[in-house]
Design an enzyme around this catalytic site. Structure first.
Site, mmCIF file in Angstrom:
data_model
loop_
_atom_site.group_PDB
_atom_site.id
_atom_site.type_symbol
_atom_site.label_atom_id
_atom_site.label_comp_id
_atom_site.label_asym_id
_atom_site.label_seq_id
_atom_site.Cartn_x
_atom_site.Cartn_y
_atom_site.Cartn_z
ATOM 1 C CD GLU A 51 -2.582 -1.124 2.674
ATOM 2 O OE1 GLU A 51 -3.226 -0.136 3.064
ATOM 3 O OE2 GLU A 51 -2.454 -2.157 3.348
ATOM 4 N NE ARG A 90 2.915 -8.517 10.055
ATOM 5 C CZ ARG A 90 2.858 -7.376 9.334
ATOM 6 N NH1 ARG A 90 3.743 -6.433 9.490
ATOM 7 N NH2 ARG A 90 1.887 -7.188 8.476
ATOM 8 C CE LYS A 92 2.761 0.122 5.505
ATOM 9 N NZ LYS A 92 2.252 0.067 4.124
HETATM 10 P P1 ATP Z 1 -0.268 -1.776 6.791
HETATM 11 O O1 ATP Z 1 -0.543 -1.912 8.233
HETATM 12 O O2 ATP Z 1 -0.206 -0.371 6.324
HETATM 13 O O3 ATP Z 1 -1.063 -2.691 5.906
HETATM 14 P P2 ATP Z 1 1.920 -3.425 5.984
HETATM 15 O O4 ATP Z 1 3.251 -3.492 6.657
HETATM 16 O O5 ATP Z 1 1.088 -4.627 5.899
HETATM 17 O O6 ATP Z 1 1.216 -2.251 6.703
HETATM 18 P P3 ATP Z 1 1.801 -3.293 3.122
HETATM 19 O O7 ATP Z 1 2.164 -2.190 2.221
HETATM 20 O O8 ATP Z 1 0.410 -3.785 3.096
HETATM 21 O O9 ATP Z 1 2.177 -2.832 4.560
HETATM 22 O O10 ATP Z 1 2.803 -4.493 2.892
HETATM 23 C C1 ATP Z 1 3.073 -5.035 1.640
HETATM 24 C C2 ATP Z 1 3.396 -6.492 1.777
HETATM 25 O O11 ATP Z 1 4.496 -6.675 2.661
HETATM 26 C C3 ATP Z 1 2.228 -7.264 2.337
HETATM 27 O O12 ATP Z 1 2.048 -8.419 1.567
HETATM 28 C C4 ATP Z 1 2.666 -7.593 3.727
HETATM 29 O O13 ATP Z 1 2.116 -8.802 4.132
HETATM 30 C C5 ATP Z 1 4.185 -7.655 3.619
HETATM 31 N N1 ATP Z 1 4.816 -7.313 4.902
HETATM 32 C C6 ATP Z 1 4.613 -6.204 5.622
HETATM 33 N N2 ATP Z 1 5.310 -6.249 6.782
HETATM 34 C C7 ATP Z 1 5.989 -7.413 6.783
HETATM 35 C C8 ATP Z 1 6.885 -8.052 7.694
HETATM 36 N N3 ATP Z 1 7.224 -7.484 8.856
HETATM 37 N N4 ATP Z 1 7.383 -9.260 7.354
HETATM 38 C C9 ATP Z 1 7.041 -9.832 6.188
HETATM 39 N N5 ATP Z 1 6.210 -9.302 5.302
HETATM 40 C C10 ATP Z 1 5.675 -8.107 5.573
HETATM 41 MG MG MG Z 2 -0.983 -4.412 4.615
#
Ligand code: ATP
Ligand code: MG
Length: 573
Positions: free
Chosen positions: A46, A271, A281
């Site tokens: 996102e 994660r 974030k």
């Molecule tokens: P938000 O809370 O804004 O959704 P987010 O960290 O999930 O935060 P995204 O932009 O949705 O942000 O993340 C993009 C991709 O990265 C998603 O598929 C998410 O699952 C993966 N991702 C985010 N944080 C992690 C992490 N700590 N470890 C592994 N994958 C992650």
């Molecule tokens: Mg997300």
């Protein structure tokens, strides 16, 4: 010997990383001929923040598996929330993924590219009687939803006739209603044990301009409605996401089933969590907005742009991602492992240099005034192909304050009154006098040198127990050294007492700035270049550095706690 070298590269295993359950699923699917032997993944950020080391895990996993199985990996921005998204984030995300070494070729997509298609899909569900326009307020919707232990109850608008729903949904799109007055919901089951299935909202009214579609829309799809269908439209085979989406999978499956469209396979993984680090974030944004750090790319941030500026190599991050593996259960990885991967890579590639952080002046009494010599130095003992360079030597030098003790404790073998040590690539010197100021602080040392020991060895075979680094005072260049430490003092910065904010765990000493004296060869290094100050650490030329104002960021010190822990473990096994 005091000379501290980073651990050797030789023991790094050359074998492929161990397999993991996602790779095994893909292999099975390929063998059974599912998806016609295709592998297509995607990384779906996102655009509401900068990427961090956790995202790197997801990027390496998605792009890495596609690479491994001759498949494709798309980059898709899930840009369904016009209020929080910005072009700045899109640009930074693109730059960061390229920096990590991955490419999506012509497959750069946006969920907003699918807004028309998603609208058509929604109309299809309404026509099938599987979606309805609801007039409840958001508070009421929450109330009606029930809880984990209590079923929800149906909205009074749930049984609107199809024709009325079609008409209202179209008028929602046309902008006839203000924000929040109505929503479109899927008609599933208000008593479902999985709360995600209790008639989730698909569309909300939001009179806001979108960074890509402008004013075209005033209704926006919810993430849960857009995400699965976007995967379907792109014909993703394996849709990899983090564990919190496990409970959303039944909903995503329900949507594609009702729409009778292509169904990707969603697989969830844990994660990445790192100790001494936060990855939310929202919290990272607070650190930036509230000025705790200098920006998203502050070298202490766990963002990829921060790590890049600090001097991390993309190779070390990819190596780290391989080593942590992929699991189905959440856990926390020790940041020492990340630093270990970094040191291993830098040890192999970073040229060596000499620099003094806390200078103490040394005068070589028997060295001729005005004379200077060029001493030959090896650029990287790990890699002879990196060649040699010369370093100027002269009568007045700087050494590290810490490399001299007036009253040396036992086992302190460095310089002390009357003692002889080796200057790296230089001569043996012996301390003959200590000069102090009125307050008793040592301000300079007088030494003598042995002209027979040039290059570091005595023809008579006599040994010294320590080798120290130095620079020639006359030739040294001055630079600002920024010494970084962990941003948080607590292993889990989010472990808080009631009422406490995570910022109380910020490390007040996470940045120390010094003026250092370095050998002149570093003057021409361009921003982003990395090197090792022997015995001190790895450094990177900061992006704001210039010839007249050199700035060196310390990437990481030389002490490898991970390698030590591994050794200790091997001993006990
Ligand atoms: P938000 O809370 O804004 O959704 P987010 O960290 O999930 O935060 P995204 O932009 O949705 O942000 O993340 C993009 C991709 O990265 C998603 O598929 C998410 O699952 C993966 N991702 C985010 N944080 C992690 C992490 N700590 N470890 C592994 N994958 C992650
Ligand atoms: Mg997300």
């Amino acid at each position: 010997m005091v000379f501290v070298m980073a651990i050797s590269e030789n023991n790094k295993s050359q074998t492929a990383p161990p397999s993991h359950f996602i790779r095994n699923i893909i292999i099975e699917d390929l063998e059974s001929g599912k998806y016609d032997g295709r592998v297509q993944t995607r990384f779906p950020p996102e655009p509401n923040g900068y990427l961090h080391i956790g995202h790197a895990k997801a990027i390496c996993l998605n792009f890495g598996l596609a690479e491994e199985f001759d498949g494709l990996c798309n980059l898709r921005f899930d840009d369904t929330n016009p209020l929080k998204e910005e072009q700045e984030y899109i640009d930074s995300i693109i730059e960061d993924i390229h920096w990590l070494g991955f490419d999506w070729k012509d497959r750069l997509y946006f969920a907003s590219d699918y807004f028309d298609q998603l609208y058509e899909y929604a109309v299809k569900l309404i026509k099938k009687g599987e979606a309805y326009v609801d007039d409840l307020t958001s508070d009421q919707i929450r109330e009606y939803r029930g809880t984990l232990t209590k079923p929800g109850k149906n909205s009074p608008y749930r049984d609107r006739p199809v024709q009325e729903n079609l008409d209202l949904f179209e008028r929602m799109r046309k902008g006839e209603f203000p924000d929040g007055l109505k929503v479109l919901r899927a008609k599933i089951d208000m008593a479902a044990s999985n709360i995600n299935m209790r008639d989730p909202v698909m569309y909300r009214i939001l009179h806001a301009a979108h960074h890509r579609t402008g004013d075209k829309w005033c209704i926006y799809p919810m993430y849960d409605w857009a995400h699965g269908q976007s995967d379907s439209i792109e014909r993703i085979t394996h849709s990899l996401c983090t564990l919190e989406f496990e409970d959303h999978r039944p909903l995503y499956d329900w949507f594609v089933e009702q729409l009778e469209i292509y169904a990707p396979r969603q697989i969830e993984f844990a994660r990445l969590n790192l100790n001494y680090t936060i990855m939310s974030k929202r919290k990272l944004l607070r650190l930036v907005k509230e000025g705790y750090v200098s920006g998203w790319d502050d070298p202490r941030m766990p963002t990829l742009s921060g790590m890049r500026r600090r001097g991390y190599t993309p190779e070390s991050i990819r190596d780290f991602s391989d080593r942590i593996g992929v699991a189905k259960a959440n856990s926390t990885v020790d940041i020492a492992l990340l630093e270990h991967c970094l040191r291993e890579d830098l040890n192999r590639r970073a040229p060596r240099a000499m620099g003094v952080m806390n200078p103490l002046k040394v005068i070589i009494d028997n060295y001729p005034d005005g004379k200077s010599e060029e001493m030959e130095a090896v650029n990287n003992p790990e890699d002879p192909s990196m060649g040699t360079r010369t370093i100027p030597f002269s009568k007045v030098l700087y050494i590290e304050k810490d490399d001299f003790r007036e009253d040396p404790p036992r086992k302190y073998f460095r310089l002390a009154p009357g003692r002889e040590v080796r200057l790296r690539y230089g001569y043996f010197i012996t301390c003959v006098d200590v000069v102090k100021d009125e307050s008793g602080e040592i301000i300079k040392l007088h030494c003598t040198y042995d002209p027979e020991t040039k290059g570091g060895n005595a023809p008579d075979g006599r040994k010294v127990k320590a080798t120290i680094h130095w620079v020639s005072a006359e030739h040294a260049i001055k630079a600002e050294a920024r010494l970084y430490d962990r941003l948080f003092t607590k292993e889990n910065p989010e472990d808080l007492e009631e009422g406490e904010d995570f910022t109380i765990n910020l490390n007040p000493n996470s940045l120390e700035m010094l003026t250092c004296y370095a050998e002149p060869s570093l003057r021409d290094m361009s921003p982003g270049s990395r090197f090792q100050f022997e015995r001190i650490g790895y450094f990177c030329v900061d992006k704001d550095s210039s010839k007249d104002n050199l700035i060196f960021n310390r990437i990481v010190t030389l002490r490898d706690t991970w390698a030590r822990m591994e050794k200790a473990q091997q001993k006990t096994n």
